[in-house]
Design an enzyme around this catalytic site. Sequence first.
Site: not given
Ligand code: NAI
Length: 268
Positions: A93, A162, A199
């Site tokens: 994720n 992205y 988020t």
């Molecule tokens: P967020 O930014 O709230 O959380 C992302 C998490 O990933 C954080 O806890 C961060 O510390 C962790 N992270 C970042 N780089 C890292 C690394 N190198 N190693 C380990 N952990 C790392 O993002 P969110 O919104 O919760 O997104 C989660 C997933 O869902 C992502 O892959 C994002 O691309 C995807 N996504 C999110 C959408 C949205 O609208 N929020 C829509 C579509 C996909």
Amino acid sequence: MTTNFSLAGRKALVTGAARGIGAGIAKALADAGAAVMIGDVLAELSRDTAQTLSAGGATVRFTPLDVTSDDSWSAAVAATVSEFGGFDILVNNAGIEISALVTEVKADDLRRMFDVNVVGTLLGMKHALREMRPGGSAGKGGSVLNISSVAATIAFPAISGYSASKSAVDRATRIAAVESGKLGYGVRVNCLYPGLVPTDMGMKLAADIVACGLAATIEEAVGDVIGQTPLGRLGEVTDMADAAVFMCSDAARFITGIGLPVDGGMGT
Ligand code: NAI
């Protein structure tokens, strides 16, 4: 009734689960009975999240993980196996998003996004499949779920880099599923395409849309997304989490190599 959504006895690692969608997925897997390891670079927040999710009796732990590092993956998988006595579910994720118009993209930003989103996901699949294939520690066939995005399926402005990274996740997912099936690993590999979820990342994207001159206000940017969504609302973390439980459970036992839209119809 043959449907079984229970994850009792399963051992899971969810990356990027300190907050946001990952934390929601960790909670839902734990609620369904799995022991869950949070792997994230944010140690303090991850520990807090693990403690909160464990409060009701669930088993949720934290191990440091930078998904861009092979060595970090080795250590996190070893910690999961050592803590839980096996490893059956990986949810890849962790992800980052850096918006820019195509005319404004920066090489360092693109490299960073591909490092976390693409290299991170592929390294995760590498370590998970090695552990879950016969001879590894999975009990009854594993499941890998990668978090791609609706951005892999539509042309949304300001997120070209992205979107390219999430399209790469989608392709890599399908290839891993075919290799896993043909080589008899007994591991299903799929991805989700979430729609916009408010988020930290989702709200930053809305602000970036404004900064790129594509909407006048954050409310307008969010309204545009809702207007493109047949179900007429943004996604919620629980929408993604429930879909993740389904995809990782035996209810999805004949599903591999797909991308499941969880986007209210936005990508249709
Ligand atoms: P967020 O930014 O709230 O959380 C992302 C998490 O990933 C954080 O806890 C961060 O510390 C962790 N992270 C970042 N780089 C890292 C690394 N190198 N190693 C380990 N952990 C790392 O993002 P969110 O919104 O919760 O997104 C989660 C997933 O869902 C992502 O892959 C994002 O691309 C995807 N996504 C999110 C959408 C949205 O609208 N929020 C829509 C579509 C996909």
